[in-house]
Design a protein around this motif. Structure first.
Motif, PDB file in Angstrom:
ATOM      1  N   PRO A 379       1.035  -1.060  -0.020  1.00  0.00           N
ATOM      2  CA  PRO A 379      -0.085   0.085  -0.146  1.00  0.00           C
ATOM      3  C   PRO A 379       0.886   1.274   0.047  1.00  0.00           C
ATOM      4  CG  PRO A 379      -0.095  -0.818   2.038  1.00  0.00           C
ATOM      5  CD  PRO A 379       0.970  -1.922   1.458  1.00  0.00           C
ATOM      6  N   TYR A 380       0.372   2.215  -0.647  1.00  0.00           N
ATOM      7  CA  TYR A 380       1.051   3.575  -0.540  1.00  0.00           C
ATOM      8  C   TYR A 380       0.012   4.584  -0.341  1.00  0.00           C
ATOM      9  CZ  TYR A 380       3.425   7.699  -1.941  1.00  0.00           C
ATOM     10  OH  TYR A 380       4.057   9.024  -2.030  1.00  0.00           O
ATOM     11  N   LEU A 381      -0.121   5.255   0.733  1.00  0.00           N
ATOM     12  CA  LEU A 381      -1.071   6.296   1.198  1.00  0.00           C
ATOM     13  C   LEU A 381      -0.550   7.264   1.696  1.00  0.00           C
ATOM     14  CD1 LEU A 381      -3.128   3.732   3.758  1.00  0.00           C
ATOM     15  CD2 LEU A 381      -3.415   4.080   1.254  1.00  0.00           C
ATOM     16  N   ALA A 382      -0.774   8.447   0.906  1.00  0.00           N
ATOM     17  CA  ALA A 382       0.226   9.684   1.111  1.00  0.00           C
ATOM     18  C   ALA A 382      -0.804  10.815   0.771  1.00  0.00           C
ATOM     19  CB  ALA A 382       0.945   9.759  -0.214  1.00  0.00           C
ATOM     20  N   MET A 408       5.720  33.057  -0.218  1.00  0.00           N
ATOM     21  CA  MET A 408       5.532  32.315   1.015  1.00  0.00           C
ATOM     22  C   MET A 408       4.854  31.028   0.569  1.00  0.00           C
ATOM     23  SD  MET A 408       6.160  31.746   4.335  1.00  0.00           S
ATOM     24  CE  MET A 408       6.517  33.313   5.110  1.00  0.00           C
ATOM     25  N   ARG A 409       5.604  29.969   1.044  1.00  0.00           N
ATOM     26  CA  ARG A 409       5.281  28.486   0.705  1.00  0.00           C
ATOM     27  C   ARG A 409       5.219  27.736   1.754  1.00  0.00           C
ATOM     28  NH1 ARG A 409       5.696  25.449  -4.399  1.00  0.00           N
ATOM     29  NH2 ARG A 409       5.405  23.107  -4.018  1.00  0.00           N
ATOM     30  N   TYR A 410       4.029  26.936   1.920  1.00  0.00           N
ATOM     31  CA  TYR A 410       3.836  25.906   3.052  1.00  0.00           C
ATOM     32  C   TYR A 410       3.658  24.678   2.299  1.00  0.00           C
ATOM     33  CZ  TYR A 410       1.505  23.188   6.615  1.00  0.00           C
ATOM     34  OH  TYR A 410       1.063  22.131   7.338  1.00  0.00           O
ATOM     35  N   ASN A 411       4.465  23.639   2.734  1.00  0.00           N
ATOM     36  CA  ASN A 411       4.130  22.258   2.291  1.00  0.00           C
ATOM     37  C   ASN A 411       4.100  21.328   3.431  1.00  0.00           C
ATOM     38  OD1 ASN A 411       4.800  20.553  -0.312  1.00  0.00           O
ATOM     39  ND2 ASN A 411       5.860  19.582   1.508  1.00  0.00           N
ATOM     40  N   TYR A 412       3.100  20.446   3.493  1.00  0.00           N
ATOM     41  CA  TYR A 412       2.919  19.400   4.369  1.00  0.00           C
ATOM     42  C   TYR A 412       3.013  18.150   3.421  1.00  0.00           C
ATOM     43  CZ  TYR A 412       0.368  15.918   7.456  1.00  0.00           C
ATOM     44  OH  TYR A 412       0.266  14.927   8.235  1.00  0.00           O
ATOM     45  N   TYR A 413       3.632  16.862   3.752  1.00  0.00           N
ATOM     46  CA  TYR A 413       3.660  15.841   3.044  1.00  0.00           C
ATOM     47  C   TYR A 413       3.788  14.692   4.097  1.00  0.00           C
ATOM     48  CZ  TYR A 413       4.971  11.775   0.335  1.00  0.00           C
ATOM     49  OH  TYR A 413       5.106  10.512  -0.210  1.00  0.00           O
ATOM     50  N   ASN A 414       3.064  13.661   3.957  1.00  0.00           N
ATOM     51  CA  ASN A 414       2.880  12.362   4.962  1.00  0.00           C
ATOM     52  C   ASN A 414       2.598  11.149   4.203  1.00  0.00           C
ATOM     53  OD1 ASN A 414       3.606  11.072   7.134  1.00  0.00           O
ATOM     54  ND2 ASN A 414       1.900  11.473   8.235  1.00  0.00           N
ATOM     55  N   ASP A 415       3.247   9.946   4.145  1.00  0.00           N
ATOM     56  CA  ASP A 415       2.668   8.794   3.790  1.00  0.00           C
ATOM     57  C   ASP A 415       3.015   7.581   4.574  1.00  0.00           C
ATOM     58  OD1 ASP A 415       5.418   7.936   3.593  1.00  0.00           O
ATOM     59  OD2 ASP A 415       5.612   8.935   1.839  1.00  0.00           O
ATOM     60  N   ALA A 419      10.273   5.850   5.126  1.00  0.00           N
ATOM     61  CA  ALA A 419      10.886   6.856   4.730  1.00  0.00           C
ATOM     62  C   ALA A 419      10.431   8.236   5.313  1.00  0.00           C
ATOM     63  CB  ALA A 419      11.238   7.352   3.207  1.00  0.00           C
ATOM     64  N   THR A 420       9.379   8.297   5.780  1.00  0.00           N
ATOM     65  CA  THR A 420       8.486   9.106   6.362  1.00  0.00           C
ATOM     66  C   THR A 420       7.985   8.940   7.695  1.00  0.00           C
ATOM     67  OG1 THR A 420       7.760   9.851   4.161  1.00  0.00           O
ATOM     68  CG2 THR A 420       6.742  11.265   5.833  1.00  0.00           C
ATOM     69  N   GLN A 421       8.848   8.966   8.739  1.00  0.00           N
ATOM     70  CA  GLN A 421       8.533   8.513  10.067  1.00  0.00           C
ATOM     71  C   GLN A 421       7.446   9.548  10.906  1.00  0.00           C
ATOM     72  OE1 GLN A 421       9.002   5.539  11.584  1.00  0.00           O
ATOM     73  NE2 GLN A 421      10.192   4.900   9.796  1.00  0.00           N
ATOM     74  N   THR A 422       7.537  10.666  10.444  1.00  0.00           N
ATOM     75  CA  THR A 422       7.031  11.849  10.816  1.00  0.00           C
ATOM     76  C   THR A 422       6.705  12.741   9.632  1.00  0.00           C
ATOM     77  OG1 THR A 422       8.865  13.059  11.269  1.00  0.00           O
ATOM     78  CG2 THR A 422       7.640  11.991  12.912  1.00  0.00           C
ATOM     79  N   ALA A 423       5.470  13.504   9.549  1.00  0.00           N
ATOM     80  CA  ALA A 423       5.233  14.253   8.301  1.00  0.00           C
ATOM     81  C   ALA A 423       6.505  15.265   8.201  1.00  0.00           C
ATOM     82  CB  ALA A 423       4.089  15.046   8.595  1.00  0.00           C
ATOM     83  N   ASP A 424       6.477  15.316   6.825  1.00  0.00           N
ATOM     84  CA  ASP A 424       7.507  16.320   6.000  1.00  0.00           C
ATOM     85  C   ASP A 424       6.755  17.640   5.961  1.00  0.00           C
ATOM     86  OD1 ASP A 424       9.475  17.512   5.031  1.00  0.00           O
ATOM     87  OD2 ASP A 424       9.481  16.563   3.116  1.00  0.00           O
ATOM     88  N   GLU A 425       7.167  18.744   6.810  1.00  0.00           N
ATOM     89  CA  GLU A 425       6.540  19.752   6.852  1.00  0.00           C
ATOM     90  C   GLU A 425       7.584  21.054   7.002  1.00  0.00           C
ATOM     91  OE1 GLU A 425       2.688  21.883   9.284  1.00  0.00           O
ATOM     92  OE2 GLU A 425       3.623  20.185  10.313  1.00  0.00           O
ATOM     93  N   TYR A 426       7.302  22.274   5.842  1.00  0.00           N
ATOM     94  CA  TYR A 426       8.263  23.096   5.935  1.00  0.00           C
ATOM     95  C   TYR A 426       7.506  24.539   5.561  1.00  0.00           C
ATOM     96  CZ  TYR A 426       8.954  22.482   0.886  1.00  0.00           C
ATOM     97  OH  TYR A 426       8.738  22.461  -0.419  1.00  0.00           O
TER      98      TYR A 426
END
Length: 468
Positions: A379-382, A408-415, A419-426
């Motif tokens: 499965p790939y849930l993102a 200004m850019r806000y990015n949130y990524y999680n799957d 490789a993504t233990q916690t959400a990638d947020e910047y």
């Protein structure tokens, strides 16, 4: 006596300042022309013509005014008029088509310039190209453009990206109306489901544009520009089917909501549900897809004639490919191999031009992308959310065409992958500047720089220099 003076003063004030007006009608080929921009030179006052081609400028002081009537694709006209002492001046315009008008492009400089004067080459693909070469999405439609290569990266699920001048897909930025709403997780599906009936043109910049747009535009950019609400037909329909039983439906509607807004609506649906295996390998030759997309753009009429628009799109897709006997009961199992992807996505973008002497424009976008997919038993849930806001100042100072911007850019990524233990947020603030200096009629020097600060990766500086 003082009361008499006061009444006389108020009467003269109203007589001299409050009652002056300029009104008239704008015609094209002897027919009334709506949505013509009527502005006063060196003033922020302005208006637009109504459905009958009429306009009116009210509450003007005594004086001499230069009135300009302009409309996209037509020669602008300017007339001078003097108003004073309770005068209601009449000023009519007859506009003509501008046969010598070069295509106007915005992608190379973030401002509208003649294509011939653009500091970078811009390929323009008009809507007629897609009508003459019908495809289910723009991804397929761009495969005949030189230097642009839509590449399929998965032979089972048929997902892919776009390469410009041989660089990988992540280095190609994809915009809609100048907004970077297609990036990251959505790059693979960003050009699917955009109704062709809503596309005015597609602008393609081949080559680095990262000093204005950021690192995603190292290879180039593709800017999908939707139709002008005022020029769009009230109803369009584009329906086709293929011998493989693929069916695509594009519908477009343009309506006026009162006197304050015009609305452009587009609906796209694609259906292909017939597994075919012509090469006999027991795998589908083409991914099965059920896709629906709804796009709506609101353009608001302002007295100043300045731009204000808001648009949104919702996209849903169910696609699968794999062994011929696969069905949804096998999703995620190990009995029959299949790749199944559910995509749900919505987008919001807007544009607002401030009514000030200092030219200033604000743009914003927000996207939410949810992908639920399985590749065999994996499965790939993102999820990805991107917010973007930008302020632009563009003005000509003598020989200098100056552009200043802050973003200004806000990015949130999680799957669900390791490789993504916690959400990638910047968060990434940016500032940029570009100046196009005109040496003479044939030579320009373009210089620019951009500074980004990524809260994870740190400082990013990009410089640009170009002599033409």
């Amino acid at each position: 006596m003082k009361f008499t003076y006061l009444v006389t003063f108020l009467f003269l004030y109203q007589f001299a300042f409050a009652q002056n007006s300029i009104s008239g009608k704008v015609l094209l080929d002897n027919a009334p022309l709506a949505h013509v921009s009527i502005t006063i030179e060196n003033e922020t006052v302005g208006t637009q013509t109504d459905a009958n081609g009429k306009y009116e400028l009210q509450n003007l002081k005594n004086g001499t005014y230069k009135i300009k009537a302009s409309h996209t694709g037509l020669k602008a006209a300017t007339k001078t008029v003097v108003v004073k002492n309770n005068q209601k001046a009449q000023l009519n315009f007859e506009l003509d088509f501008d046969d010598a008008l070069d295509e106007v492009v915005v992608s190379a400089t973030m401002r509208a310039v003649s294509r011939i004067d653009s500091p970078m080459p811009v390929d323009v693909i008009q809507n007629g190209f897609f009508l003459k070469n019908p495809t289910a999405n723009i991804f397929e439609g761009l495969q005949t453009v030189n230097g642009v290569k839509p590449q399929i990266n998965c032979s089972v699920c048929n997902t892919g990206d776009i390469h410009i001048n041989g660089l990988e897909g992540p280095y190609t930025m994809i915009l809609i109306d100048g907004m970077p709403i297609v990036s990251g997780l959505s790059t693979v599906y960003g050009l699917s489901g955009i109704p062709n009936s809503l596309i005015e043109r597609v602008e393609i910049v081949k080559g680095p544009a990262s000093s204005l747009y950021g690192s995603e535009a190292i290879g180039g950019l593709i800017n999908v520009i939707t139709k002008d609400v005022y020029k769009a037909p009230k109803f369009t329909a584009d329906i086709f089917s293929t011998s493989w039983a693929e069916t695509n439906i594009d519908l477009g509607f343009a309506t006026q909501v009162g006197k304050k807004a015009n609305v452009l609506t587009g609906v796209n649906a694609f259906y292909y549900d017939t597994p075919i295996d012509n090469n006999g390998d027991n795998f589908t030759d083409l991914t099965l897809q059920k896709r629906a997309s709804v796009f709506q753009k609101w353009d608001f009429n302002r007295k100043s004639g300045k731009a204000f628009s808001v648009a949104g799109r919702y996209f849903y897709e169910d696609r699968w490919g794999g062994e011929m006997q696969w069905n949804k009961s096998h999703r995620g199992g190990d009995q029959v191999y299949g790749e199944s992807i559910y995509t749900s996505r919505y987008e919001l973008l807007g544009n607002y031009e401030f009514n000030t002497h200092f030219p200033l424009r604000a743009t914003f976008s927000y996207t939410d992308h949810d992908q639920n997919s399985v590749y065999g038993t994996t499965p790939y849930l993102a999820k990805q959310r991107i917010g973007f806001g930008q302020l632009l100042h563009a003005k000509t100072y003598g020989r200098n065409d100056l552009l200043l911007g802050a973003a200004m850019r806000y990015n949130y990524y999680n799957d669900n992958t390791p490789a993504t233990q916690t959400a990638d947020e910047y968060v990434m603030p940016s500032i940029f500047v570009q100046n196009d200096f005109k040496i003479d009629e044939k030579q320009n020097v373009l210089i620019g720089a951009r500074y980004d600060y990524n809260s994870i990766h740190g400082h990013i500086f990009t410089a640009r220099s170009l002599s033409l």
